[in-house]
Design an enzyme around this catalytic site. Structure first.
Site, PDB file in Angstrom:
ATOM      1  N   GLY A 245       1.155  -0.928   0.439  1.00 18.81           N
ATOM      2  CA  GLY A 245      -0.213   0.180   0.394  1.00 18.81           C
ATOM      3  C   GLY A 245       0.842   1.207   0.330  1.00 18.81           C
ATOM      4  O   GLY A 245       0.351   2.146  -1.174  1.00 18.81           O
ATOM      5  N   GLU A 264      -6.160  -0.066   2.141  1.00 20.50           N
ATOM      6  CA  GLU A 264      -6.115  -0.844   3.292  1.00 20.50           C
ATOM      7  C   GLU A 264      -5.118  -1.779   3.676  1.00 20.50           C
ATOM      8  O   GLU A 264      -5.145  -2.415   3.311  1.00 20.50           O
ATOM      9  CB  GLU A 264      -7.751  -1.238   3.720  1.00 20.50           C
ATOM     10  CG  GLU A 264      -7.960  -2.549   4.686  1.00 20.50           C
ATOM     11  CD  GLU A 264      -9.317  -3.641   4.768  1.00 20.50           C
ATOM     12  OE1 GLU A 264      -8.920  -4.552   4.682  1.00 20.50           O
ATOM     13  OE2 GLU A 264     -10.288  -3.193   4.129  1.00 20.50           O
ATOM     14  N   CYS A 301      -9.032  -8.938   6.913  1.00 18.11           N
ATOM     15  CA  CYS A 301      -8.251  -8.155   7.730  1.00 18.11           C
ATOM     16  C   CYS A 301      -8.779  -7.693   9.292  1.00 18.11           C
ATOM     17  O   CYS A 301      -8.180  -6.848  10.117  1.00 18.11           O
ATOM     18  CB  CYS A 301      -7.947  -6.815   6.561  1.00 18.11           C
ATOM     19  SG  CYS A 301     -10.035  -7.038   6.442  1.00 18.11           S
TER      20      CYS A 301
END
Length: 527
Positions: A245, A264, A301
């Protein structure tokens, strides 16, 4: 056989490219179907087509876009067992899990369709002129949200349907009026190809412009980087590791015109066990959390990777119950060999740290299959935990760490030491909650969702859901990737001043009887 040609502008496009194959993560065997890695020419073709499509797609009515989303859901449902079976083969996930995920995928497409038709999402605001106001008159000002342009979506490894080609990111971007280019996850290209074809069919059947959707394949990082750097890309969405990310955020910020990257990037999702609940039902909590830690091989997650409590006999009973429950849960196949290797390495490194003690591991190893994650829980004192930042980093998989605190004050210091999280959970008896107001308030600063007496695994798709949190859980905590509010990632406000009513967008025209909510001179009304 599943073909892996890149789906560009709702059509197949041939290009010379390197070929790769998918494999079964449980057996390591190569699966049927070959896939062509894209190149810069295909990236450019997809983005230029999307930019051209945007000129038309952004003007298409909400009703027609809703028809498009429902058509996508319909085409995906028609795939049936072919899609579920392919996703099983590429992910190692169970049929029950993927059947449920298929329902979530089609359900959220229909949810966004209904949200479009309801109309409030444009946030139309009308402040009428006040020509008599002193000392100066007020002009007529009207504002609403408009789509930003082509959006690049990176398919996620742990949700091959609901966070992938036609997942919530694609659905919300298409709902907002933005064309979408999906970079398929290399772990499940066959699944991605099937869903990509379904979206293409839906686009054609509902008369959407060429370029409204594209799907590109790659088994490396080149295509993803080129997609982020392309001048026609206006936003990027990514679900995955912190390293991945942040690499995309860096690329986006190095552009001549920086763009938002909505990432995320993981979370350890702390669970706080308050004293009275531990006294009353520790074994029940242990069973519940063993199941949550190991759900889907821990590849959520929102997996509860951290359990916090004050030292007590109740905590000892909880730990003993957790040991018994974890030992009885079989190992499970992880999504890829790379994810399994990382989990094995990080969990081993954590267990080797001084002061960290093993509570228990799964005693039922499926030795017939590869990439088997052994569920593992450990414990450590709060003092050692706060002295070692590595202990608060995510270990993606069926892992959880119990932190024993000396007292409530130390428990609060542990909470305040944590970085941003997607979720935080409080397990408590109702009557004890008023005594922990300071601790509960501290949770609001570190997380996007606070759960009471539940488990963090499982994210409801609805208007009120906030699936996002302070950095490093996400790159922008103001937004959610789940629920109808996800569309706001791809919209920006525009105001019109002193325009004739007939020249304004329909949503801002007083004379247009639209079925939307509008704020007129500080009062919300439904026209």
């Amino acid at each position: 056989m599943i073909n892996g040609n890149n789906i560009i502008a709702c059509k197949y496009s041939e290009a010379e490219a390197s070929i790769f194959n998918a494999s079964d993560p449980a057996t390591g065997e190569q699966l049927a179907g070959s896939f062509s890695a894209a190149n810069y020419l295909l990236v450019d073709q997809a983005l230029m087509s999307a930019s051209e499509a945007f000129k038309t797609y952004r003007t298409i009515s909400a009703k027609r876009r809703a028809e498009f989303l429902r058509a996508i859901a319909y085409e995906i449902i028609l795939l049936g067992d072919e899609l579920v079976n392919r996703a099983m083969a590429e992910s190692g996930l169970t049929k029950a899990r993927l059947t449920g995920e298929l329902g979530r995928t089609t359900g959220q497409l229909r949810m966004f369709a209904s949200f479009l038709e309801e109309g409030s999402w444009v946030n139309a605001v009308i402040d009428k002129a006040l020509p008599e106001r002193l000392p100066l008159p007020r002009p007529d000002i009207r504002k609403m949200l408009l789509p930003i342009g082509p959006v690049v979506v990176f398919g996620a490894s742990n949700f091959p349907l609901a966070f992938s080609v036609a997942g919530g990111d694609t659905a919300s971007a298409l709902a907002s009026g933005c064309p979408v280019i999906v970079k398929a996850h290399p772990a499940h290209p066959g699944t991605s190809a099937l869903v990509g074809q379904a979206i293409s069919k839906a686009a054609i059947s509902t008369g959407m412009p060429d370029g409204v959707f594209s799907l590109l394949f790659d088994n490396g990082y080149t295509v993803g980087a080129e997609l982020v750097k392309h001048q026609q890309t206006k936003a990027v969405v990514f679900t995955g590791s912190f390293k991945g990310g942040m690499a995309l955020v860096k690329l986006a910020n190095e552009r001549n015109v920086p763009i938002p990257v909505f990432t995320e990037m993981g979370s350890i999702n702390p669970v706080i066990l308050l004293p009275e609940v531990l006294k009353q039902r520790p074994e029940e909590l242990a069973t519940k959390y063993a199941a949550s830690i190991t759900l889907g091989a821990g590849q959520f997650c929102t997996n509860p990777g951290l359990i916090l409590a004050v030292r007590s006999p109740g905590l000892d009973r909880f730990i003993n119950g957790l040991l018994n429950s974890i030992e009885a849960i079989p190992s499970a196949t992880m999504l890829t060999s790379g994810i399994w290797e990382n989990y094995t390495l990080l969990s081993s490194q954590a267990l080797a740290k001084p002061g960290l003690d093993l509570i228990g591991r799964s005693a039922l190893l499926n030795s017939e299959n590869v990439n088997q994650a052994v569920a593992t829980v450990a414990k450590v004192s709060a003092t050692i935990f706060m002295s070692d930042p590595k202990l608060s980093e995510e270990i993606f998989g069926p892992w959880s760490l119990v932190v024993e605190c000396d007292d409530v004050a130390q428990l609060q210091r542990v909470i305040e030491s944590l970085e941003g999280q997607l979720t935080a959970t409080v397990m408590a008896e109702k009557e004890e909650l008023p005594g922990y107001s300071s601790l509960l308030d501290a949770l609001t600063y570190i997380t996007g969702r606070i759960i009471l007496n539940g488990v963090p695994t499982g994210v409801e798709v609805c208007a009120a859901m906030q699936h996002g949190g302070p950095f490093p859980a996400t790159s922008d905590s103001r937004f959610t990737s789940v629920g109808t509010a996800a569309v706001y990632r791809f919209l920006r406000p525009v105001a019109w001043q002193d325009w004739d009513d007939s020249l304004l967008p329909p949503e801002l025209q007083e004379s247009n009887p639209l079925n939307i909510w509008r704020q007129v001179n500080n009062n919300w009304t439904k026209e």
